[in-house]
Enzyme design. Sequence first.
Site, mmCIF file in Angstrom:
data_model
loop_
_atom_site.group_PDB
_atom_site.id
_atom_site.type_symbol
_atom_site.label_atom_id
_atom_site.label_comp_id
_atom_site.label_asym_id
_atom_site.label_seq_id
_atom_site.Cartn_x
_atom_site.Cartn_y
_atom_site.Cartn_z
ATOM 1 N N GLY A 1 41.007 50.870 44.852
ATOM 2 C CA GLY A 1 41.584 50.098 45.951
ATOM 3 C C GLY A 1 42.094 50.967 47.064
ATOM 4 O O GLY A 1 41.338 51.702 47.707
ATOM 5 N N ASP B 1 34.820 47.556 34.307
ATOM 6 C CA ASP B 1 35.295 47.764 35.673
ATOM 7 C C ASP B 1 35.661 49.250 35.886
ATOM 8 O O ASP B 1 35.279 49.860 36.889
ATOM 9 C CB ASP B 1 36.513 46.865 35.914
ATOM 10 C CG ASP B 1 37.107 47.055 37.287
ATOM 11 O OD1 ASP B 1 36.557 46.504 38.251
ATOM 12 O OD2 ASP B 1 38.130 47.767 37.401
ATOM 13 N N VAL C 1 39.918 39.278 49.852
ATOM 14 C CA VAL C 1 39.814 40.565 50.555
ATOM 15 C C VAL C 1 39.245 40.356 51.958
ATOM 16 O O VAL C 1 39.756 40.906 52.939
ATOM 17 C CB VAL C 1 38.963 41.577 49.757
ATOM 18 C CG1 VAL C 1 38.854 42.891 50.509
ATOM 19 C CG2 VAL C 1 39.565 41.825 48.386
ATOM 20 N N PHE D 1 34.315 35.711 52.460
ATOM 21 C CA PHE D 1 35.612 35.403 53.053
ATOM 22 C C PHE D 1 36.574 34.968 51.954
ATOM 23 O O PHE D 1 37.282 33.977 52.060
ATOM 24 C CB PHE D 1 35.450 34.326 54.139
ATOM 25 C CG PHE D 1 36.519 34.375 55.199
ATOM 26 C CD1 PHE D 1 36.583 35.439 56.092
ATOM 27 C CD2 PHE D 1 37.467 33.356 55.298
ATOM 28 C CE1 PHE D 1 37.566 35.480 57.069
ATOM 29 C CE2 PHE D 1 38.460 33.395 56.271
ATOM 30 C CZ PHE D 1 38.506 34.453 57.156
ATOM 31 N N LYS E 1 33.712 52.311 38.344
ATOM 32 C CA LYS E 1 34.447 53.206 39.240
ATOM 33 C C LYS E 1 34.222 54.672 38.850
ATOM 34 O O LYS E 1 34.096 55.542 39.716
ATOM 35 C CB LYS E 1 35.936 52.864 39.208
ATOM 36 C CG LYS E 1 36.229 51.474 39.777
ATOM 37 C CD LYS E 1 37.649 51.008 39.461
ATOM 38 C CE LYS E 1 37.902 49.619 40.030
ATOM 39 N NZ LYS E 1 39.172 49.027 39.550
ATOM 40 N N GLY F 1 44.063 43.953 44.683
ATOM 41 C CA GLY F 1 44.822 43.015 45.495
ATOM 42 C C GLY F 1 44.210 42.919 46.878
ATOM 43 O O GLY F 1 43.551 43.854 47.352
ATOM 44 N N GLU G 1 41.285 37.973 35.142
ATOM 45 C CA GLU G 1 40.430 36.803 35.338
ATOM 46 C C GLU G 1 40.502 35.889 34.111
ATOM 47 O O GLU G 1 40.921 36.302 33.034
ATOM 48 C CB GLU G 1 38.967 37.257 35.504
ATOM 49 C CG GLU G 1 38.740 38.337 36.517
ATOM 50 C CD GLU G 1 38.670 37.792 37.933
ATOM 51 O OE1 GLU G 1 38.224 36.647 38.112
ATOM 52 O OE2 GLU G 1 39.096 38.503 38.864
ATOM 53 N N LYS H 1 31.985 47.510 43.252
ATOM 54 C CA LYS H 1 31.789 48.651 42.338
ATOM 55 C C LYS H 1 30.614 48.460 41.384
ATOM 56 O O LYS H 1 29.884 49.385 41.082
ATOM 57 C CB LYS H 1 33.056 48.948 41.558
ATOM 58 C CG LYS H 1 33.659 47.766 40.852
ATOM 59 C CD LYS H 1 35.183 47.814 40.931
ATOM 60 C CE LYS H 1 35.655 46.477 41.417
ATOM 61 N NZ LYS H 1 36.829 46.406 42.181
#
Lengths: 395, 395
Positions: free
Chosen positions: B126, B193, B15, B12, B197, B295, B182, B97
């Site tokens: 996204g 990252d 996203v 929670f 993907k 986001g 980050e 991912k």
Amino acid sequence: MKHIETIGLFGFGVVGEGLFQLLKNNKIMNTEIKKICIKQRSKQRSVSQHLLTYNANDILDDEKISLVVELIDDDQSAYDIVKHALLNGKSVVSGNKKMLAKHLEEFIQLQQIHSSALLYDASACGSVPVVRNLEEYYDNDLLKSITGILNGSSNYILSQIFSKGENYHSALKAAQALGYAESDPSSDVEGLDALYKLVIITCHGFGAYVPPDSVFCYGISQIKNFDIQFAKEKNLKIKLIARVEKVNNDHFTMFVMPKLVQPDEYIYNVEDENNGVIIEGECYDKQLMFGKGAGAFPTASSVLSDITARNYNYKYEYKKRNYFKKMSYSINTELEIYLRYDNLSDYNHFEFESIFEKYFGKGFNYVIGSIKLNNLLKIQKVIKKLDVFLAFTGN
Amino acid sequence: MKHIETIGLFGFGVVGEGLFQLLKNNKIMNTEIKKICIKQRSKQRSVSQHLLTYNANDILDDEKISLVVELIDDDQSAYDIVKHALLNGKSVVSGNKKMLAKHLEEFIQLQQIHSSALLYDASACGSVPVVRNLEEYYDNDLLKSITGILNGSSNYILSQIFSKGENYHSALKAAQALGYAESDPSSDVEGLDALYKLVIITCHGFGAYVPPDSVFCYGISQIKNFDIQFAKEKNLKIKLIARVEKVNNDHFTMFVMPKLVQPDEYIYNVEDENNGVIIEGECYDKQLMFGKGAGAFPTASSVLSDITARNYNYKYEYKKRNYFKKMSYSINTELEIYLRYDNLSDYNHFEFESIFEKYFGKGFNYVIGSIKLNNLLKIQKVIKKLDVFLAFTGN
């Protein structure tokens, strides 16, 4: 699971022949063209004679043929073919936007009644998979608007005007010389081609069928050097856009019109014969899909994607129409537009709600103001006889 | 046909909460969140207590829950959850991912054996529907390459460098201050990252699973002012790209690396935190899909599209893997790269096949030349300790 489709092909023009070559060179595809129906007997064809027929029923009544691919120009004949095929329970792939935009409502019902499938991603934006994405991916009610450069010819002409300093007539000639525009360019430059695509897109984006002749559609043929100069001085470009937009939870509105485009808008860089579609939603802001909107192979590749989708029994579910709250088309909306006019008598046809900007100059005048879409629709036929130019200035 | 999904949600965070709000505000959706499993008991939550649990089995063993939505950070726990859910025949939607890139091969098999479904469009780009399009639309063997700006953080940093004249460290700080990077930015700026993907995209684009650690991956953290100046003088930008490319009918190759980008390349205008993917094919030339890559709400909207796809029983068929000729990953390919180095001892690690351009200057030197991908892979760990910068200069 994958199964084999036996295809009857109508039309062997650039797209049809492009598709034939593609299928021949992609041997792993589970498809086979059994017959090709053509019209002109005199033309030399690059396929063996036994594949050809001049009788549509050789395809439509052949029970072995499971899939009809319709790639002819004439929209009335295309309608007859597609209807006959769907009635016979055959699947159909078509790229004929004019025919589809006119008859989509009937075709949706025919598909339901006869458990047949009609796919037509090639009809809107050529190789760019707009229809399928609206149907499958943006299948919730977050969609706010769809704005597209959907016509490659007019976009090529406008690109020439803004990048090469051409005027409208020299740019049109250049486009015709390169084959980007027809000898009769009216369907492209008057916005009709974009309108047909918009009608199809709206059906999958907002679930409603709106007949083309009830949509305001205005092209680029009345653009003059003053309009070009006006845009350039403000570092804007003019693009012909087709737009459908949610007004509130119950209504959407739509139109085809040139737009004054800011440099930070995504479509600003969609140049030449390319297409670009902006999908705007509640959560994801704006997304752009961009690519070749026309041409033999881009269109053929889109037809091919529909054919392979049929290998897996894919059909449009018309999800927005069937599973979401029904939305209605509204023309009771206000648009912000730029209007260039030479004579006050021309200007007087337009009933602006409010005016934000006025200019009177030597031989040219313009206003920027807000006008009701139903006012524009009412005078749609008159506008084309006036010495004016209109462009959307909203967002 | 549409059916109702009863959802168990893991996580929670931004996203997860974004998704919860979306589902609450879209009442027509045939979905219901029955339980939310969270880790930290101390945090204040905006949902009623009876929805919350701290025990994963309250979701995983609840037979009424048909769909697990996994939105947690920790990839090991995510793996356990997804595996358990698939074994129990539940469907899963995930955006993780790293976890997916590591375990996709196993998950594909688990889905087959247990007739369960795993969807993960949110994991790559996204809100931009790349995975679904590669699976469904580009499902023939016309695909030539996929090149993407897949990481918003590093793209934001590079945009700041090229538009605002920042250096790498000040741009990184700006990105961190805005939440685009980050506090430990290594996964973004070192290319990991983007690599995860790329592994996922490759699976749907070319049908093969390639473990992340066998792919050359090089980020932007070693960029220096000389590299920036070099690019600017030539009117180029530097973008971090992930690329998979067909080499011949049997092989493809892939890598993550910065690229020197020409103004006429489509990704040149993909700025800030946006993502852009170019899909290149035999017929349609190049297409661009562009939008918000990260986001809370863009990602949540992508998760939502996967959830609504489950309403219609959609699952990935892994078409390229199952129905097309198997292609193999090859590192025996040559790449054209720019290499900036300060010391000859650093340069000597690189075994160029040929050199096209050389520059020796005050404190900085560079070469542009062709090098084997397996040479780069062999020295991958060493490179990060050298005072060098690499960028792809090919097309």
